[in-house]
Design an enzyme around this catalytic site. Structure first.
Site, short mmCIF file in Angstrom:
data_model
loop_
_atom_site.label_atom_id
_atom_site.label_comp_id
_atom_site.label_asym_id
_atom_site.label_seq_id
_atom_site.Cartn_x
_atom_site.Cartn_y
_atom_site.Cartn_z
N SER A 4 -3.68 0.05 14.26
CA SER A 4 -4.49 1.26 14.51
C SER A 4 -4.80 1.31 15.99
O SER A 4 -4.89 0.26 16.65
CB SER A 4 -5.80 1.16 13.73
N LYS A 62 -6.93 -5.33 13.13
CA LYS A 62 -5.84 -4.52 13.67
C LYS A 62 -5.34 -5.08 15.00
O LYS A 62 -4.15 -5.00 15.31
CB LYS A 62 -6.28 -3.06 13.81
N TYR A 92 -12.63 -4.38 11.10
CA TYR A 92 -11.36 -3.62 11.06
C TYR A 92 -10.61 -3.73 12.40
O TYR A 92 -9.41 -4.00 12.43
CB TYR A 92 -11.71 -2.16 10.75
N VAL A 93 -11.36 -3.54 13.49
CA VAL A 93 -10.77 -3.62 14.83
C VAL A 93 -10.14 -5.00 15.05
O VAL A 93 -9.02 -5.12 15.57
CB VAL A 93 -11.86 -3.32 15.89
N ASN A 102 1.55 -2.26 5.42
CA ASN A 102 0.74 -1.05 5.60
C ASN A 102 -0.61 -1.14 4.89
O ASN A 102 -1.55 -0.45 5.29
CB ASN A 102 1.55 0.15 5.09
N VAL A 157 -2.33 -8.27 -1.65
CA VAL A 157 -1.59 -8.94 -0.58
C VAL A 157 -2.32 -10.16 -0.01
O VAL A 157 -1.71 -10.96 0.71
CB VAL A 157 -1.23 -7.98 0.58
N SER A 177 1.51 3.25 -2.33
CA SER A 177 1.20 4.20 -3.40
C SER A 177 0.40 5.41 -2.92
O SER A 177 0.34 6.42 -3.61
CB SER A 177 0.40 3.49 -4.50
N ARG A 178 -0.23 5.31 -1.77
CA ARG A 178 -1.10 6.40 -1.31
C ARG A 178 -0.95 6.59 0.20
O ARG A 178 -0.48 5.69 0.90
CB ARG A 178 -2.57 6.07 -1.61
N GLY A 209 0.84 -1.21 0.00
CA GLY A 209 0.00 0.00 0.00
C GLY A 209 0.86 1.25 0.00
O GLY A 209 0.51 2.27 0.57
P1 NDP Z 1 -5.30 4.64 1.99
O1 NDP Z 1 -6.69 4.18 1.74
O2 NDP Z 1 -4.97 6.09 1.76
O3 NDP Z 1 -4.25 3.74 1.15
C1 NDP Z 1 -4.35 2.34 1.20
C2 NDP Z 1 -3.23 1.73 0.40
O4 NDP Z 1 -3.33 0.30 0.52
C3 NDP Z 1 -3.30 2.04 -1.07
O5 NDP Z 1 -1.99 2.16 -1.58
C4 NDP Z 1 -3.99 0.80 -1.65
O6 NDP Z 1 -3.69 0.58 -3.03
C5 NDP Z 1 -3.38 -0.28 -0.80
N1 NDP Z 1 -4.16 -1.51 -0.74
C6 NDP Z 1 -5.45 -1.68 -0.36
N2 NDP Z 1 -5.82 -2.98 -0.46
C7 NDP Z 1 -4.73 -3.67 -0.92
C8 NDP Z 1 -4.47 -5.02 -1.25
N3 NDP Z 1 -5.40 -5.97 -1.12
N4 NDP Z 1 -3.23 -5.34 -1.72
C9 NDP Z 1 -2.28 -4.42 -1.86
N5 NDP Z 1 -2.46 -3.10 -1.56
C10 NDP Z 1 -3.67 -2.73 -1.11
O7 NDP Z 1 -4.98 4.22 3.50
P2 NDP Z 1 -4.17 5.00 4.65
O8 NDP Z 1 -2.91 5.52 4.11
O9 NDP Z 1 -5.10 5.89 5.38
O10 NDP Z 1 -3.87 3.79 5.65
C11 NDP Z 1 -2.68 3.01 5.58
C12 NDP Z 1 -2.69 2.03 6.74
O11 NDP Z 1 -2.77 2.76 7.97
C13 NDP Z 1 -3.88 1.08 6.73
O12 NDP Z 1 -3.48 -0.19 7.17
C14 NDP Z 1 -4.83 1.71 7.72
O13 NDP Z 1 -5.68 0.75 8.30
C15 NDP Z 1 -3.85 2.27 8.74
N6 NDP Z 1 -4.40 3.34 9.55
C16 NDP Z 1 -4.83 4.51 8.97
C17 NDP Z 1 -5.35 5.51 9.77
C18 NDP Z 1 -5.81 6.82 9.21
O14 NDP Z 1 -6.33 7.64 9.99
N7 NDP Z 1 -5.65 7.09 7.93
C19 NDP Z 1 -5.47 5.36 11.22
C20 NDP Z 1 -4.99 4.09 11.71
C21 NDP Z 1 -4.47 3.14 10.89
P3 NDP Z 1 -4.73 1.09 -4.20
O15 NDP Z 1 -4.76 2.59 -4.13
O16 NDP Z 1 -4.11 0.58 -5.45
O17 NDP Z 1 -6.06 0.48 -3.86
#
Ligand code: NDP
Length: 251
Positions: free
Chosen positions: A145, A162, A158-159, A93, A67, A17-18, A15
């Site tokens: 989280s 995590k 989700y909980v 991540n 993944v 990429s974003r 993950g």
């Molecule tokens: P985003 O939704 O901004 O980004 C999620 C990333 O995960 C993207 O790059 C997405 O790729 C990738 N992804 C999703 N599903 C898959 C998969 N099956 N295989 C490979 N890649 C995948 O999430 P955040 O940056 O907000 O969150 C990142 C992590 O932090 C997560 O685990 C989230 O649970 C955790 N987190 C976030 C919080 C927050 O407030 N933002 C708080 C607590 C924890 P694509 O764009 O190609 O789908």
């Protein structure tokens, strides 16, 4: 002044990429590491991070890899190893949400979230470990989280995923600590990414009221600690959970 130097290290960020993963990838590259980024759907976002890292003069690989698909994970990890010749760092991540109250939560919503967030981290760890064991070195960071510690309404799936990551991390730490492979958890609070942008304003305001630091977290807040955890500065930290939430979980 402390300086985090990851020169020569090879990292995988799922993950990457974003959002938080994107910033972790950029920060690891800034500290000198070469980075392989895994994403699920959005190739354009992955390519943007790719060019940012290339501009820093570091090596970067991008892979579309779900993944939760073991064959894809194995193939991708093998390709990364063939290219990088070692894998020092794994950041699990990638994560998704599918929120609903338990009474309305479908088993499909349960499965999808557990498969990506928990099974995905297990599969990545399993296949990366084969190479880390060969080199007798590894640093794994699992992005959980705070709700994995506190619980949350409407997020049972989700909980659970995590909270499961925290158990998985402790198991890795105990099984592979003797081989110089450390695993730790980061438990972020409320961080400004696409995942949280979609929340209604009212919920965001309620969250912010409970944050002692009175600001929403930035992806950098998570990425900086990730870089520390995989650096030599943190070589005696394993099995730990680091909460980064500006005090959200305190009250
Ligand atoms: P985003 O939704 O901004 O980004 C999620 C990333 O995960 C993207 O790059 C997405 O790729 C990738 N992804 C999703 N599903 C898959 C998969 N099956 N295989 C490979 N890649 C995948 O999430 P955040 O940056 O907000 O969150 C990142 C992590 O932090 C997560 O685990 C989230 O649970 C955790 N987190 C976030 C919080 C927050 O407030 N933002 C708080 C607590 C924890 P694509 O764009 O190609 O789908």
């Amino acid at each position: 002044m402390l300086n985090i130097d990851l020169t020569g290290m090879k990292a995988i960020v799922t993950g990457g990429s974003r959002g938080i993963g994107r910033q972790i990838s950029l920060t690891l590259a800034n500290c000198g590491a070469d980075v392989a980024i895994l994403y699920a759907f959005n190739a354009e976002a992955a390519r943007e991070v790719e060019s940012e890292i290339i501009n820093k003069g570091k090596k970067v690989l991008i892979f579309k890899c779900n993944v939760s698909d073991e064959d894809g994970v194995k193939r991708t990890v093998d390709e990364i190893y063939a290219e990088f010749k070692k894998i020092d760092i794994l950041v699990n991540n990638a994560g998704i949400t599918k929120d609903n109250l338990i009474l309305r939560l479908s088993s499909d919503e349960w499965d999808k979230v557990l498969e990506t967030n928990l099974k995905g981290a297990f599969l990545m760890t399993k296949h990366v470990l084969r190479y880390m064991l060969k080199d007798r070195f590894g640093r794994i960071v699992n992005i959980s989280s705070v709700v994995g510690l506190t619980g949350n309404i409407g997020q049972a799936n989700y909980v659970s995923s995590k909270a499961g990551l925290i158990g998985l991390t402790k198991a890795i730490a105990l099984e592979y600590g003797t081989r110089n492979i450390n695993a730790n958890v980061i438990a972020p609070g409320f961080i400004d990414t696409k995942m949280t942008k979609s929340l209604p304003e009212k919920i965001k305001e309620e969250f912010l009221k409970r944050v002692a630091n009175k600001r929403i977290g930035k992806p950098e807040d998570i990425a900086n600690v990730t870089a520390f955890l995989v650096s030599p500065l943190a070589s005696y930290i394993t099995g730990a959970t680091i909460i980064i939430d500006g005090g959200l979980s305190l009250g």
